[in-house]
Scaffold this active site. Structure first.
Site, PDB file in Angstrom:
ATOM      1  N   GLU A 116      44.849  24.573  -1.887  1.00  0.00           N
ATOM      2  CA  GLU A 116      45.639  24.551  -3.132  1.00  0.00           C
ATOM      3  C   GLU A 116      44.963  25.235  -4.319  1.00  0.00           C
ATOM      4  O   GLU A 116      45.006  24.732  -5.441  1.00  0.00           O
ATOM      5  CB  GLU A 116      46.009  23.106  -3.483  1.00  0.00           C
ATOM      6  CG  GLU A 116      46.767  22.420  -2.356  1.00  0.00           C
ATOM      7  CD  GLU A 116      47.315  21.033  -2.728  1.00  0.00           C
ATOM      8  OE1 GLU A 116      46.918  20.494  -3.767  1.00  0.00           O
ATOM      9  OE2 GLU A 116      48.145  20.517  -1.959  1.00  0.00           O
ATOM     10  N   GLU A 137      51.173  20.970   7.526  1.00  0.00           N
ATOM     11  CA  GLU A 137      51.558  19.614   7.096  1.00  0.00           C
ATOM     12  C   GLU A 137      53.071  19.458   7.064  1.00  0.00           C
ATOM     13  O   GLU A 137      53.649  18.989   6.071  1.00  0.00           O
ATOM     14  CB  GLU A 137      50.972  19.338   5.701  1.00  0.00           C
ATOM     15  CG  GLU A 137      49.476  19.583   5.598  1.00  0.00           C
ATOM     16  CD  GLU A 137      48.901  19.377   4.194  1.00  0.00           C
ATOM     17  OE1 GLU A 137      49.571  18.764   3.339  1.00  0.00           O
ATOM     18  OE2 GLU A 137      47.776  19.841   3.955  1.00  0.00           O
TER      19      GLU A 137
HETATM   20  C1  XIL Z   1      48.022  13.224   1.001  1.00  0.00           C
HETATM   21  C2  XIL Z   1      47.899  12.000   1.890  1.00  0.00           C
HETATM   22  O1  XIL Z   1      48.899  12.054   2.879  1.00  0.00           O
HETATM   23  C3  XIL Z   1      48.025  10.745   1.066  1.00  0.00           C
HETATM   24  O2  XIL Z   1      47.765   9.590   1.871  1.00  0.00           O
HETATM   25  C4  XIL Z   1      47.045  10.777  -0.103  1.00  0.00           C
HETATM   26  O3  XIL Z   1      47.255   9.672  -0.930  1.00  0.00           O
HETATM   27  C5  XIL Z   1      47.194  12.061  -0.907  1.00  0.00           C
HETATM   28  O4  XIL Z   1      47.084  13.175  -0.055  1.00  0.00           O
HETATM   29  N1  XIL Z   1      48.730  18.242   0.600  1.00  0.00           N
HETATM   30  C6  XIL Z   1      47.531  18.032   1.237  1.00  0.00           C
HETATM   31  C7  XIL Z   1      47.229  16.693   1.810  1.00  0.00           C
HETATM   32  O5  XIL Z   1      46.769  18.978   1.431  1.00  0.00           O
HETATM   33  O6  XIL Z   1      45.861  16.384   1.755  1.00  0.00           O
HETATM   34  C8  XIL Z   1      48.010  15.612   1.101  1.00  0.00           C
HETATM   35  O7  XIL Z   1      47.788  14.377   1.762  1.00  0.00           O
HETATM   36  C9  XIL Z   1      49.475  15.961   1.070  1.00  0.00           C
HETATM   37  C10 XIL Z   1      49.695  17.227   0.295  1.00  0.00           C
END
Ligand code: XIL
Length: 367
Positions: free
Chosen positions: A149, A255
């Site tokens: 990010e 994701e």
């Molecule tokens: C999220 C997790 O799923 C949650 O449990 C946590 O509270 C916050 O992070 N992008 C990413 C992930 O790269 O690390 C994130 O995961 C979701 C968005």
């Protein structure tokens, strides 16, 4: 066609669709983001190992979890996660080494006493962090989301953070170099969200070109793929896949989920709808069949697109094992969500059947 032939074709298609799991049917690696406590949840293991070959720990390998303060390393959960995955023959994707966002970077990285850390201090900390973490899991973690990010959403090329304020863009190339030196055989990923969309895509391509010019070892681009029902950006995604293919860059979808409760209003109009949005929770007693059907169609269309670019796509990972474990039950507000292929009992949803059908029957037709 004779009736017998029609019946045979039907049976063949039904066989292809039913006999295969996601893991067997995918022309790429099939992955999933997992709750950190998976080693203590044997009830989840059969579903996990039947459907997926790659696992990403949801939180326990983030800097915030591994080293919240400079003194305190905390490897317990990550060690357990990696040992569990290795014992089940699941490949681990480490997530993530640098999350280039202030609220995701432990404060000590940025500080030098009361003053902000200099570029040298910040980069030295990053180097020792990456060497320690990647070195510890060398040979046990197959891929790393090295930088997460870092691209800007608004006007800026990069997201402004303590990283850019101290080190400009240099931290990105260096993070890849340090990770590569610590484990030369790990696949190294640049990961982001919305990087398939117009605008952010161009910023990403420009960043990748600069990284390439520096010979930074970026092996793959990660598209997080957090989509919303009725707003899956197929066209933008296709443009992105074409562009990345054009520069010889592979893609991992890191994701994936399709939220059934549209959420973009949460951030719209200077956040003024939040109080109202926080009450939206329409599917507490289950997701209506028509929504599940729409979600299934949209997942199928997405996987049709992925199949068209299967020479580019190296892995598709969902974010969480089933609906009950999805982060979208809590983000950006608390609600009962249904974004994945498996329901709260771990049973396949219409979206699962649609995706496996697309990967089997669709592929057999050679569409
Ligand atoms: C999220 C997790 O799923 C949650 O449990 C946590 O509270 C916050 O992070 N992008 C990413 C992930 O790269 O690390 C994130 O995961 C979701 C968005």
């Amino acid at each position: 066609m004779s009736r017998v032939l029609l019946l045979l074709v039907f049976l063949f298609h039904a066989y292809l669709g039913m006999a295969q799991t996601l893991r067997q049917a995918s022309p790429w690696s099939s992955g999933v983001g997992l709750a950190d406590r998976i080693p203590d949840r044997p009830a989840d293991w059969p579903l996990l190992t039947a459907q997926f070959s790659h696992v990403t720990p949801e939180n326990c390998m983030k800097p915030d979890a591994l080293r919240r303060t400079e003194q305190a390393w905390n490897f317990n959960q990550a060690d357990n996660f990696v040992a569990f995955a290795n014992s089940k023959d699941l490949k681990v994707v480490g997530h993530c080494l640098v999350w280039a966002k202030d609220d995701r970077t432990p404060a000590w990285f940025y500080q030098d006493g009361a003053a902000p850390a200099s570029k040298e201090v910040l980069l030295a900390r990053m180097k020792s962090y990456i060497e320690t973490v990647v070195g510890r899991y060398k040979g046990k973690v197959a891929a790393w989301d090295v930088v997460n990010e870092a691209l800007g959403d608004g006007k800026t090329e990069l997201r402004e953070s303590g990283w850019t304020r101290a080190a400009g863009e240099d931290f990105i190339a260096l993070a890849f170099e340090y990770a590569h030196a610590a484990d030369p055989s790990a696949q190294l990923i640049y990961n982001d969200y919305n990087n398939e969309l117009d605008g952010k895509r161009e910023k990403m391509l420009a960043l990748l070109a600069r990284l390439k010019a520096r010979q930074a070892p970026v092996h793959v681009v990660g598209l997080q793929g957090h989509y919303e029902i009725d707003r899956v950006p197929y066209e933008a995604l296709e443009k992105t896949l074409i562009a990345l293919r054009g520069i010889g860059m592979k893609v991992v979808v890191t994701e994936l989920d399709i939220d059934v409760i549209p959420r973009s209003r949460w951030w719209a109009d200077a956040n003024k709808h939040r109080a109202e949005m926080a009450k939206v929770n329409p599917y507490v007693d289950g997701c209506p069949p028509e929504i599940l059907a729409r979600q299934a169609e949209q997942y199928a269309q997405l996987f049709r697109l992925f199949r068209k670019y299967d020479d580019v796509i190296d892995r598709v990972s969902f974010w969480n094992l089933h609906d009950g474990q999805s982060w979208l039950n809590n983000f950006p507000w608390k609600r009962v969500n249904h974004p994945l292929l498996f329901d709260r009992q771990g049973n396949p949803k219409p979206a699962y059947d649609a995706v496996v059908k697309e990967l089997t029957v669709g592929a057999a037709k050679g569409k």
